[in-house]
Design an enzyme around this catalytic site. Sequence first.
Site, short mmCIF file in Angstrom:
data_model
loop_
_atom_site.label_atom_id
_atom_site.label_comp_id
_atom_site.label_asym_id
_atom_site.label_seq_id
_atom_site.Cartn_x
_atom_site.Cartn_y
_atom_site.Cartn_z
N ASP A 56 -60.82 -20.12 144.04
CA ASP A 56 -59.65 -19.23 144.11
C ASP A 56 -59.92 -18.23 145.24
O ASP A 56 -60.93 -17.51 145.19
CB ASP A 56 -59.52 -18.52 142.75
CG ASP A 56 -58.40 -17.49 142.72
OD1 ASP A 56 -57.74 -17.26 143.76
OD2 ASP A 56 -58.19 -16.91 141.63
N VAL A 85 -39.65 -25.25 155.75
CA VAL A 85 -40.31 -26.57 155.75
C VAL A 85 -39.63 -27.46 154.71
O VAL A 85 -39.38 -27.04 153.58
CB VAL A 85 -41.82 -26.42 155.43
CG1 VAL A 85 -42.50 -27.78 155.38
CG2 VAL A 85 -42.50 -25.52 156.46
N ASP A 107 -59.32 -25.66 147.18
CA ASP A 107 -58.08 -25.33 146.47
C ASP A 107 -58.43 -24.71 145.12
O ASP A 107 -59.52 -24.93 144.59
CB ASP A 107 -57.19 -26.56 146.28
CG ASP A 107 -55.71 -26.20 146.20
OD1 ASP A 107 -54.98 -26.43 147.19
OD2 ASP A 107 -55.28 -25.65 145.16
N ASN A 167 -54.84 -21.47 154.84
CA ASN A 167 -53.49 -21.95 154.51
C ASN A 167 -53.06 -21.61 153.08
O ASN A 167 -51.86 -21.52 152.81
CB ASN A 167 -53.46 -23.47 154.72
CG ASN A 167 -52.26 -24.12 154.06
OD1 ASN A 167 -51.15 -24.07 154.59
ND2 ASN A 167 -52.45 -24.72 152.89
N SER A 206 -46.06 -17.02 158.29
CA SER A 206 -44.69 -17.48 157.98
C SER A 206 -43.74 -16.75 158.92
O SER A 206 -44.10 -15.71 159.48
CB SER A 206 -44.37 -17.10 156.53
OG SER A 206 -42.99 -17.26 156.25
N TYR A 211 -43.89 -11.05 149.39
CA TYR A 211 -44.27 -12.16 150.28
C TYR A 211 -44.19 -11.71 151.74
O TYR A 211 -45.11 -11.94 152.53
CB TYR A 211 -43.33 -13.34 150.01
CG TYR A 211 -43.67 -14.60 150.79
CD1 TYR A 211 -44.77 -15.38 150.45
CD2 TYR A 211 -42.89 -15.00 151.87
CE1 TYR A 211 -45.08 -16.53 151.15
CE2 TYR A 211 -43.19 -16.15 152.58
CZ TYR A 211 -44.29 -16.91 152.22
OH TYR A 211 -44.60 -18.05 152.93
N LYS A 232 -47.28 -11.46 154.47
CA LYS A 232 -47.33 -12.28 155.70
C LYS A 232 -47.29 -11.39 156.95
O LYS A 232 -47.92 -11.74 157.97
CB LYS A 232 -46.19 -13.31 155.69
CG LYS A 232 -46.32 -14.36 154.59
CD LYS A 232 -47.59 -15.23 154.73
CE LYS A 232 -47.61 -16.40 153.75
NZ LYS A 232 -48.78 -17.26 153.90
N ASP A 284 -39.43 -30.20 151.89
CA ASP A 284 -40.34 -30.64 150.83
C ASP A 284 -40.64 -32.13 151.03
O ASP A 284 -39.84 -32.98 150.66
CB ASP A 284 -39.73 -30.41 149.44
CG ASP A 284 -39.87 -28.97 148.98
OD1 ASP A 284 -40.58 -28.20 149.64
OD2 ASP A 284 -39.26 -28.63 147.95
N1 LIG Z 1 -43.25 -24.48 152.85
C1 LIG Z 1 -42.67 -23.53 153.53
O1 LIG Z 1 -41.44 -23.52 153.71
C2 LIG Z 1 -43.51 -22.45 154.15
C3 LIG Z 1 -42.88 -21.61 155.08
C4 LIG Z 1 -43.63 -20.59 155.65
C5 LIG Z 1 -44.95 -20.42 155.30
N2 LIG Z 1 -45.54 -21.24 154.40
C6 LIG Z 1 -46.95 -20.99 154.08
O2 LIG Z 1 -47.68 -22.18 154.24
C7 LIG Z 1 -48.79 -22.20 153.35
C8 LIG Z 1 -48.80 -23.50 152.57
O3 LIG Z 1 -47.59 -23.56 151.84
P1 LIG Z 1 -47.01 -24.92 151.21
O4 LIG Z 1 -45.55 -24.93 151.47
O5 LIG Z 1 -47.82 -26.07 151.61
O6 LIG Z 1 -47.21 -24.55 149.65
P2 LIG Z 1 -47.89 -25.36 148.42
O7 LIG Z 1 -47.66 -24.55 147.20
O8 LIG Z 1 -47.42 -26.78 148.41
O9 LIG Z 1 -49.42 -25.37 148.84
C9 LIG Z 1 -50.22 -24.22 148.73
C10 LIG Z 1 -51.60 -24.64 148.28
O10 LIG Z 1 -52.40 -23.45 148.16
C11 LIG Z 1 -53.09 -23.52 146.90
N3 LIG Z 1 -53.38 -22.15 146.45
C12 LIG Z 1 -52.48 -21.23 146.03
N4 LIG Z 1 -53.12 -20.11 145.64
C13 LIG Z 1 -54.44 -20.33 145.83
C14 LIG Z 1 -55.61 -19.54 145.60
N5 LIG Z 1 -55.53 -18.30 145.07
N6 LIG Z 1 -56.82 -20.06 145.94
C15 LIG Z 1 -56.91 -21.31 146.46
N7 LIG Z 1 -55.84 -22.11 146.66
C16 LIG Z 1 -54.61 -21.62 146.35
C17 LIG Z 1 -52.15 -24.27 145.97
O11 LIG Z 1 -52.82 -24.80 144.84
C18 LIG Z 1 -51.57 -25.32 146.92
O12 LIG Z 1 -52.37 -26.49 146.95
C19 LIG Z 1 -48.65 -20.96 152.48
O13 LIG Z 1 -49.49 -19.93 152.97
C20 LIG Z 1 -47.20 -20.59 152.65
O14 LIG Z 1 -46.96 -19.22 152.44
C21 LIG Z 1 -44.85 -22.26 153.82
#
Ligand SMILES: NC(=O)c1ccc[n+]([C@@H]2O[C@H](COP(=O)([O-])OP(=O)(O)OC[C@H]3O[C@@H](n4cnc5c(N)ncnc54)[C@H](O)[C@@H]3O)[C@@H](O)[C@H]2O)c1
Length: 274
Positions: free
Chosen positions: A74, A201, A36, A101, A155, A168, A172, A203
């Site tokens: 990163d 999703v 992360d 992810n 997504s 975004y 994707k 929270d």
């Molecule tokens: N939650 C939703 O509704 C949803 C829907 C569709 C897709 N997604 C996708 O699922 C994935 C996870 O999303 P989430 O909802 O758990 O979000 P989140 O923000 O809770 O988790 C994302 C994680 O990625 C890390 N991160 C972000 N940028 C980074 C980087 N440059 N390098 C390393 N780590 C990095 C963040 O610190 C965080 O821990 C994402 O790719 C998101 O686009 C989420």
Amino acid sequence: MGLHDRTVVITGAARGIGRACAVRAAEEGADVVLIDICGDLPAVPYPLASAEQLENTARLCRKNGASVLVETADVSSRSAVRSAVTAAVDRFGRIDVLINNAGIGAPSGRPAHEFTEEEWRVLLDVNLSGPWRMIAAVAPVMIAQRSGSIVNVASTAGLVGYRHFAGYVASKHGLVGLTRAAALDYAPMNVRVNALCPGPVRDDPAVDGQMAAVVAESLGISTEEQEAVDLASVAMSSLVDPADLAGAAIWLAGDDSRKVTGTVVAVDAGFSAH
Ligand SMILES: NC(=O)c1ccc[n+]([C@@H]2O[C@H](COP(=O)([O-])OP(=O)(O)OC[C@H]3O[C@@H](n4cnc5c(N)ncnc54)[C@H](O)[C@@H]3O)[C@@H](O)[C@H]2O)c1
């Protein structure tokens, strides 16, 4: 224990869907590499995860008996990605699964022409080029093993457009394209590449989930209003849970899906059936 003795690398593992996937992989007997950023990016208008959140994920995985390697990196940085993958191979000797992810949901909330260069760049750099950098680092390891499974978390925004989310959505859609092309590149070497498309999703506090709140904030509405919009958009009567994504990711990671490559699996409570 479908992933017994396997090494699973997960980016964005500190919270949300990444944490759910990591804990589920540990429950399935895998050793895990948790990556992360553990810090913020200037163009992203909400806090990314902390080192403490990443350590919480590690603790939950260890509780399930996994050996855990924690790496701060990163995915926008090629050198950081390379050194995390090198550390993973040094520690475990192999990489069986990569769950790409890590992703950001904003900057968003305005029409396409109003994005700045920097806002556009960061969305593409993290959400599309990040997974590509990880694949570039991990693929040689999997090719040498002649086995591997890569799961790209895209997504439903990789399948259809969303108003005021151009950067975004573009990132994707790009990730779905990368998935299909890479699946063809690596199929002869028995390395599979698939995309997972989460719909809206919930929270979930158990994984410090906050993406619905971030989306609501960028659209200038409350989280409750966002959830109502999300619920109206799905065919089923509830939103998706991070655990639902983890289940699908583990299936794509393991041998039960051994002839599945280049596909897009939507876990979206029926959103994309419309
Ligand atoms: N939650 C939703 O509704 C949803 C829907 C569709 C897709 N997604 C996708 O699922 C994935 C996870 O999303 P989430 O909802 O758990 O979000 P989140 O923000 O809770 O988790 C994302 C994680 O990625 C890390 N991160 C972000 N940028 C980074 C980087 N440059 N390098 C390393 N780590 C990095 C963040 O610190 C965080 O821990 C994402 O790719 C998101 O686009 C989420």
